[in-house]
Design an enzyme around this catalytic site. Structure first.
Site, short mmCIF file in Angstrom:
data_model
loop_
_atom_site.label_atom_id
_atom_site.label_comp_id
_atom_site.label_asym_id
_atom_site.label_seq_id
_atom_site.Cartn_x
_atom_site.Cartn_y
_atom_site.Cartn_z
N ASP A 163 52.40 32.65 38.16
CA ASP A 163 53.48 33.50 37.63
C ASP A 163 54.86 32.86 37.80
O ASP A 163 55.81 33.49 38.26
CB ASP A 163 53.46 34.88 38.29
N ASP A 190 48.69 31.98 34.71
CA ASP A 190 49.59 32.86 33.94
C ASP A 190 51.06 32.49 34.16
O ASP A 190 51.90 33.35 34.36
CB ASP A 190 49.38 34.32 34.34
#
Length: 342
Positions: A163, A190
């Site tokens: 992230d 991600d």
């Protein structure tokens, strides 16, 4: 330990404490080693200020509130490696006051809610490492969390693992726009994610080697675009490289948050070079089986490289030429044209 050694080997660790120096009446604050970037942000009194960060390593958390409009935060020199803002909170890190953990958004080293923000010629990093904290399961550790409209990053390095860059909006119903040009973004899981209308032009995405036995080791993109928003994440004239073995990473998976189950993630990657680290046969995967990627707005166009080879057409939805004419920076950003500023 690679990240911690890399960042700390810079121009020296700075304990942020002192107030910034004011440069006369030019609405400029200069932040030098021994100063605090956050103190400069706090000292801003109206729109249109510039904070110049001089070479050094600033270990602190920086948060820019919504009322610091049209702010520019930039390095004093063009090399983004010279000025580094870095911290090491994770989702599961306990807050010092005992009130709980930071959460994903709260883990960010750099946060901005301010419309009209420009960031350039800097490194923003989160050097929290899973291996150092085996007891923590909330391993998201954000380098930058941005959710103001007209956010512009240029020549910025964004470094973390899971992230790295959270491109969000001010509200579920807002279509806030963000533009990233010639930025370097690295991570593993991600590491570019969120709900914003975000354009990445001439950016370099790099997937890290990850010490796990399974594949995929991670994903580059995880959009969570609102269903009503026609435009999500667009990557154009960019490149994706990898420090991991071939086909170890996926290009994307859709994120449908529990607090916004109507989300319809949108991602277009076009005219970009996709290296061998991305699985060319099955470049997309699911985050949850209830939201299969095939039902999302995932498209590609005119990509090249070994990770862009179309061997199973159903696994790589392509735009037509007519559709591609709509998926441009101008369409996504509308009347805001930061790419015309020089």
């Amino acid at each position: 330990m690679r990240r911690r050694a890399l960042i700390s080997a810079g121009v020296g660790l700075v304990v942020a404490a002192a107030a910034p120096a004011h440069a006369g009446t030019r609405r400029v604050f200069h932040v030098r080693p021994g100063d605090s970037v956050q103190a400069a942000v706090d000292a801003v009194t109206g729109p249109g200020w510039t904070i110049v960060v001089h070479p050094g390593t600033y270990r602190e958390v920086v948060s820019i509130p919504a009322d610091k409009t049209e702010l520019t935060v930039r390095g004093a020199v063009r090399d983004p490696r010279a000025a580094v803002i870095i911290h090491d909170n994770a989702n599961g890190t306990q807050k010092p006051d005992g009130s709980g953990t930071y959460g994903t958004a709260g883990s960010a080293t750099f946060t901005s809610a301010a419309p009209g923000l420009t960031v350039r010629d800097l490194t923003l990093a989160n050097d929290w490492l899973r291996a150092d904290h085996p007891d923590i399961t909330g391993t998201q550790a954000v380098a930058a969390y941005t959710y103001g409209d007209r956010t512009h990053f240029e020549n910025v390095r964004l470094l973390a693992h899971q992230d790295t860059l959270f491109v969000e909006t001010t509200a579920l119903t807002a279509f806030d726009r963000q533009y990233f040009r010639r930025c370097y973004i690295e991570g593993d899981v991600d590491f570019v994610f969120g709900r914003a209308t975000a354009v990445f032009e001439e950016c370099h995405f790099h997937t890290l080697q990850r010490d796990v036995a399974f594949t995929p080791k991670g994903m580059v993109f995880a959009p969570s675009t609102a269903r009503a928003n026609p435009y999500g994440i667009l990557a154009v004239r960019s490149r994706i490289t990898s420090g991991a073995e071939d086909a170890a990473y996926k290009l994307a998976r859709p994120w449908v948050p529990s607090y916004e189950t109507t989300a319809w993630p949108s991602l277009v990657v076009r005219n970009s070079l996709i290296g061998p680290g991305i699985d060319p046969v099955a470049p997309y995967t699911n985050m949850r089986e209830a939201y299969p990627w095939q039902t999302m707005r995932f498209r590609e166009y005119a990509n090249s490289g070994p990770g862009a080879v179309i061997s199973v057409p159903d696994n790589r939805p392509q735009l037509t030429a007519e559709e591609a004419a709509v998926h441009t920076r101008r369409t996504y950003l509308g009347d805001w044209r930061p790419y015309e500023r020089r």
